[in-house]
Design a protein around this motif. Structure first.
Motif: not given
Length: 409
Positions: A121-130, A301-313
């Motif tokens: 997720l980091y390169p796809r949904v994180s802000d650069p300064g984090v 891609t963002l919806w895939l990331c959302c699905a992965l967050v839900l699945l992993v949780a």
């Protein structure tokens, strides 16, 4: 409208919408908190802002959200005090072996899976300064949360609080939340601190403060009045905010050190819970909804990331809790029920993700994903308990026993 008139109008609309949605969801067999979270999202850009953008912008101008945020933080401080007040260490001692095993596994497994997911997720949904380490640690913590208050309400509504499974799972949830909050405190300090020396100094000062609260303040609290209790809550919240952690940690600590007397706790809870659950928490859900924009997840891609967050949780929390419960001797049906209950995120996840956004670790898109995850994992609990056919769903009532508004959250 002037500023005060607008704020009062916002409070009225938010409180009424939250109450209506909460009542509707209770009739559908869900905790009221699901309806209140949904009400907050509906009042935000995801629905209200999408249907009537002009009216939305006029009713929730950006500068007015600052006032709502400040009011919601007062509500959260009081809420975290109640969470600390309801934490019962004796529950852990009664079923130590099962509680230690289930709570530790249900923290470690989702935390590890969350940190692994963070790599993707980091390169796809994180802000650069984090900072990468802050992002990884925060996501692992977010995956590990269990909604202790919501879980307690579900057990009460189902008449399971005094059963072996119920007492075990509530103790596990309490341990999980304390552990997760300790980890989150570390993450917040890490994100806010500059140099390593500053971070080390903050850790030392925090340790001294916690020790002072436990060994100096706590023994002197025989039977505090409401005034004294509230004074300690806000002073403790102020102190931890100054120490670079977060005001909510101080509020939780203040509740945790209060004397464990049933009459005292009932008095303090009775005076604080009503206003908090009817006014302040709906304001918090509204602020959360104003920050949540489901429409911002505009790409596959963002919806895939959302699905992965839900699945992993779900996989981490449900799988870790259910398997460890079976390993310590619970029948599979009860072990599955424990896993389903521990997977409840609810309000606690909302608190955590708002802390993450406030300290700059969470981007708006990840914020929306975690809010969706919290809503789905909480909403799925009761229906899946019924489907599971376990002891947690043996009630013949078609809907949960109605509760008073003060206890609905």
């Amino acid at each position: 409208m002037n500023g005060l008139a607008l704020t009062l109008a916002q409070i009225v609309v938010i409180a009424v919408t939250a109450r209506m949605m909460g009542a509707l969801l209770r009739r559908l067999g869900q905790p009221a908190v699901i309806g209140e979270i949904a009400a907050g999202i509906c009042l935000g850009p995801s629905l209200f802002g999408a249907i009537a953008p002009g009216t939305f912008a006029a009713f929730f101008p950006a500068d007015s959200v600052v006032t709502l945020f400040s009011l919601s933080q007062i509500g959260l401080i009081l809420f975290m005090f109640l969470v600390g007040l309801e934490f019962a260490p004796e529950l852990v001692r009664e079923r130590r072996r099962a509680v230690v095993a289930i709570s530790h596994v249900s923290i470690v497994v989702p935390f590890i899976l969350g940190t692994l997911l963070a790599i993707y997720l980091y390169p796809r949904v994180s802000d650069p300064g984090v900072a990468y380490r802050s992002f990884v640690l925060f996501l692992g913590t977010a995956m590990s949360i269990t909604a202790f208050p919501v879980l307690a309400r579900i057990l009460e509504e189902r008449g399971l609080m005094k059963t072996k499974m119920g007492s075990t799972v509530i103790a596990c949830a309490a341990v999980d939340d304390v552990t997760a909050w300790c980890i989150l405190a570390f993450v917040v300090m890490l994100a806010r601190a500059g140099e390593p020396a500053q971070f080390a100094m903050q850790l030392v000062l925090l340790a001294i403060y916690v020790a002072a609260m436990i060994f100096v303040v706590r023994p002197r609290l025989k039977k505090p009045s409401l005034f004294v209790a509230l004074l300690i809550v806000f002073a403790s919240a102020w102190a931890t905010e100054l120490l670079g952690v977060h005001a909510l940690f101080g509020a939780f600590l203040a509740g945790a050190i209060m004397p464990r007397e049933a009459a005292l706790n009932e008095t303090l809870s009775g005076h604080i819970r009503g206003l908090t659950s009817i006014i302040f928490l709906p304001l918090f859900f509204a602020v959360t909804g104003l920050r949540t924009n489901i429409g911002s997840l505009a790409t596959p891609t963002l919806w895939l990331c959302c699905a992965l967050v839900l699945l992993v949780a779900i996989a981490g929390k449900f799988g870790g809790a259910a398997l460890s419960a079976a390993a310590v001797g619970f029948p599979w049906r009860e072990a599955t029920a424990i896993g389903l209950l521990m997977n409840t995120r609810g309000l606690m996840e909302m608190v955590v993700v708002n802390v993450g956004l406030e300290i700059g670790v969470v981007s708006p898109s990840l914020y929306t994903m975690i809010v969706i995850m919290a809503l789905v994992t909480t909403a799925m609990t009761t229906p899946l308990l019924v489907w599971n056919g376990s002891a947690a769903a043996t009630s013949s009532l078609p809907h949960p026993v109605p509760t008073t508004p003060e206890r609905a959250n």
